[in-house]
Write an enzyme that holds these catalytic residues in place. Structure first.
Site: not given
Length: 418
Positions: A224-227
């Site tokens: 799940h897109l994250h930085f």
């Protein structure tokens, strides 16, 4: 051949192991109606204006400290031992036994950088709202003000980007930036999301606050897109590495290759605008994704520098090419380790930490020179350039990265911006 390895996932939320219906104030439709969270909007382009609230100290670190006092973390990261390893590079070692927890291993596919989002697996819509710190977004182009709204609705119809705690932190202020969280984007770089991460680094305005990205196959543990981001008041070894200029793009982005550093990588800096820098790195990242090459990104120096680091450790691990000595440490060489911050899970490894051991690990992470050159050719074709050193320069231009005071400062409370 499908490559799989047994992985022990990192727990980033207190609700990561829960199944079924929650009743616990999550971000799903069952709980989000009526939810409210502070909102910080940064200026989209141009000169930075005065903010009504200090972004790093009051928001990121202040809210993180609040969650720490409320007992939301799995352990006290400020009690973790940290030291600088003697040697040429000055690698940083941390003993973080809290991240080494016994959990049921899961099958993890490592040979696909791009994988579809799977709502049945843990994702950030399942976190408790108390783990969220604030919403973060860029102002509209016609709005030249930085604004802070202390109590704004979470708009389910206009998916917000949020900053949340990592409940298994690596360092002080360890947070997650989750772009458009309700859109359930898989872990893959896109232009808008990378620009948002760069804007966050710029707003922090502190060289000791860095953002990192791990692709699938490069030790991202949640699709799940994250930085990730955290505060560490000393210079990373990669930030001190010399570099050799390859080219400057038409939009002013200088692209260099790292020299005399154990991980081969590219450094992007400059550009006529923040968007130019972000778009160039995004184009390169999309190229790596489309060619199924795992990679890591470090956003450094308050957003002025971006390191792009392709890697091959999980592939070697799956093929049985990594020594048992390295595997026994259970160190996952993601963006922080590749940048020189070694997070060690066993006391014996911390006590015996040496530059030789760190170099042995990073040697398995880095692409070979031949493969790195092949990958660079792909990248430069994707962004419209061929790799050619300036013919007018007989010797490569070597530049030492801007120096930050290397004195180590362990922070236990909200520090003043340095």
């Amino acid at each position: 051949m499908l490559l799989k390895i047994k992985r022990v996932p990192t727990v980033v939320s207190n609700y990561q192991k829960e199944e079924g219906r929650c009743g616990r104030n999550c971000l799903n439709k069952c709980c989000i109606n009526g939810a409210r969270l502070s909102l910080y909007t940064c200026k989209n382009v141009g000169e930075k204006t005065e903010s009504p609230v200090n972004f790093l100290e009051s928001l990121v670190l202040g809210e993180w400290e609040d969650r720490f006092q409320r007992g939301l973390f799995r352990y006290d990261v400020t009690a973790c031992e940290t030291k600088v390893i003697p040697g040429k590079y000055g690698f940083i070692a941390q003993l973080n036994e809290g991240r080494h927890l016994k959990k049921r291993p899961t099958e993890f596919c490592v040979d696909k950088v791009l994988q579809p989002f799977d709502g049945n697996k843990f994702n950030f819509t399942k976190v408790g709202q108390e783990e969220l710190l604030f919403q973060f977004e860029a102002s509209s182009n016609d709005d030249c003000e930085i604004r802070f709204f202390p109590n704004m609705p979470l708009d389910a119809d206009n998916s917000p980007s949020v900053v949340a705690i990592n409940v298994s932190p690596i360092e002080y202020g360890h947070v997650l930036l989750i772009p458009r969280v309700l859109d359930c984007l898989p872990q893959r770089i896109d232009h808008n999301s990378l620009l948002l991460a760069l804007q966050m680094a710029t707003e922090a305005a502190n060289p000791y606050f860095r953002l990192g990205y791990n692709s699938l196959g490069a030790f991202a543990t949640i699709n799940h897109l994250h930085f990730q981001a955290y505060y560490l008041a000393m210079q990373f070894p990669i930030e001190k590495a010399p570099s050799s200029k390859i080219t400057t793009t038409d939009n002013g982005v200088k692209i260099s290759k790292l020299l005399n550093y154990p991980v081969r990588g590219l450094l992007f800096e400059g550009g006529n605008s923040m968007k130019d820098l972000s778009d160039t790195v995004a184009n390169a990242s999309v190229c790596l994704q489309n060619n199924n090459i795992p990679f890591n990104i470090l956003i450094s120096d308050s957003g002025k520098q971006i390191f792009l680091l392709p890697q091959c450790y999980t592939e070697k691990q799956a093929l049985g090419e990594v020594s048992s000595k390295l595997l026994d440490t259970q160190v996952n060489p993601a963006v922080w380790e590749m940048s020189g911050h070694m997070v060690l899970k066993r006391k014996e490894d911390y006590e015996g930490a040496s530059e030789e051991n760190a170099l042995s690990l990073l040697a398995e992470v880095s692409l070979s020179e031949e493969r790195f050159n092949e990958v660079n050719t792909m990248i430069f074709e994707a962004i419209g350039f061929s790799i050619q050193e300036d013919e007018e320069e007989e010797e490569a231009e070597v530049e030492e990265q801007s120096s930050i005071d290397g004195v180590f400062i362990r922070v236990h409370c909200c520090p003043s911006v340095i």
